[in-house]
Design an enzyme around this catalytic site. Structure first.
Site, PDB file in Angstrom:
ATOM      1  N   TYR A  99     -15.509  -1.253   8.823  1.00  0.00           N
ATOM      2  CA  TYR A  99     -14.134  -0.804   9.052  1.00  0.00           C
ATOM      3  C   TYR A  99     -13.660  -1.217  10.442  1.00  0.00           C
ATOM      4  O   TYR A  99     -12.594  -1.803  10.612  1.00  0.00           O
ATOM      5  CB  TYR A  99     -14.073   0.718   8.898  1.00  0.00           C
ATOM      6  N   ILE A 104      -0.386  -2.186  -6.287  1.00  0.00           N
ATOM      7  CA  ILE A 104      -1.283  -3.022  -7.083  1.00  0.00           C
ATOM      8  C   ILE A 104      -1.413  -2.398  -8.468  1.00  0.00           C
ATOM      9  O   ILE A 104      -1.159  -1.200  -8.658  1.00  0.00           O
ATOM     10  CB  ILE A 104      -2.670  -3.163  -6.429  1.00  0.00           C
ATOM     11  N   GLY A 112       0.823  -1.206   0.000  1.00  0.00           N
ATOM     12  CA  GLY A 112       0.000   0.000   0.000  1.00  0.00           C
ATOM     13  C   GLY A 112       0.852   1.248   0.000  1.00  0.00           C
ATOM     14  O   GLY A 112       0.485   2.256   0.602  1.00  0.00           O
TER      15      GLY A 112
END
Length: 319
Positions: free
Chosen positions: A143, A35, A8
């Site tokens: 979340y 990604i 990330g």
């Protein structure tokens, strides 16, 4: 830490963390994991190696770890709070199925793992003032559910397999570099942009709503300092309460007005963001982090505001 993979690396925290790690450990020792469709650009790409590292694709993680002889993984793959509520299945796939892949690779290749949790891991039944390190959590958002699961799964891999897992519960993070990405606390970033641009700020959070916050330099230092800490001192691992300041919208507004006297703010409360904010702590007790690995923030609201306004004025080329 000798060779570090940041999963990330192009995200809100990851982009700045990757550069800070490169400053401390050397450019060639920090791999920017990404990604497809979110490749590193600019200095992030040019300053060191980068590699596909998709948490939903275990093979890509293994290839990156083996190629660079990685011993430490910063796993920052996640959807932020508001986005996760609109895409709960994707939030679980990235946050938990992805974490499982990371932990399995870490177990096989003997890597240490940092996967952050959040103030979002707490819920309405949690004590909201000086929230203890160990307390009831029971969040009601996807979340928050993924963050509690992250803590438990990370502890499981440490206790069962000896994987060196560590984490902090990040508060809202305020940055002058990376733009907000769909978090409940993002108003505390947006408000500075509005102030610098001399625009009226429309606040989505109602007055009196206290939430813990932190300036990005302190957040980066916390993530790195915890991974550098002597494991013999760590009683808690997943995850430590950390905070630097707690304020409501009117408090940050008043602080900004000291420097931008004509700045205006109005309220248009977002029901989803407000409901999430109401379930989070007003302020956390971070004494365990201070005691076990010498955590101490550098910035408070006043010093952060001075730096934010200065940096954003230069960034946006506003005098």
């Amino acid at each position: 830490m000798k060779n570090i993979l940041v999963i990330g690396s192009t995200g809100q925290i990851g982009s700045e963390l990757t550069m800070e790690l490169r400053k401390r450990y050397g450019n060639g020792h920090v791999i920017a994991g990404y990604i497809m469709g979110a490749e590193p650009k600019g200095e992030l790409k040019e300053s060191g190696p980068s590699e596909i590292a998709n948490v939903t694709d275990r093979q890509s993680l293994e290839l990156a770890v083996k190629k660079y002889n990685v011993d430490t993984i910063y796993n920052l793959a996640a959807l932020l709070s508001v986005v996760a509520e609109s895409r709960p299945s994707m939030a679980w796939k990235i946050g938990i199925d992805g974490l499982w892949n990371v932990l399995e690779v870490a177990r096989e290749y003997k890597c240490a793992v940092f996967t952050p949790s959040s103030i979002g891991s707490f819920g309405m039944d949690t004590p909201h003032v000086m929230t203890p390190q160990d307390t009831i959590q029971r969040p009601r958002t996807m979340y928050g559910i993924t963050k509690v699961t992250t803590e438990l799964l990370s502890d499981y891999y440490f206790l069962k397999y000896g994987v060196d897992t560590r984490a902090v519960r990040f508060p809202g993070i305020i940055s002058n570099v990376t733009p907000p990405g769909g978090g409940t606390t993002d108003y505390a970033v947006d408000i500075y942009y509005s102030a610098v641009r001399r625009q009226k700020f429309v606040c989505p959070i109602k007055p009196g709503t206290l939430m813990d916050m932190m300036y990005m330099p302190d957040a980066l230092n916390a993530a790195i300092s915890l991974m550098e800490a002597d494991p013999a001192r760590l009683i808690h691992r997943n995850a430590f309460n950390i905070t630097a300041m707690s304020f409501a919208p009117e408090t940050i507004y008043d602080e900004i007005k000291k420097h931008v006297p004509d700045f205006e703010m109005v309220y248009e409360v977002d029901p989803l963001k407000q409901s999430i904010a109401d379930s989070w702590p007003d302020c956390m007790d971070d004494s365990c982090a201070r005691r076990e690995w010498d955590w101490k923030p550098t910035y408070d609201l006043a010093s952060m505001t001075v730096d934010m306004l200065d940096k954003l004025s230069k960034k946006l080329k506003v005098e």
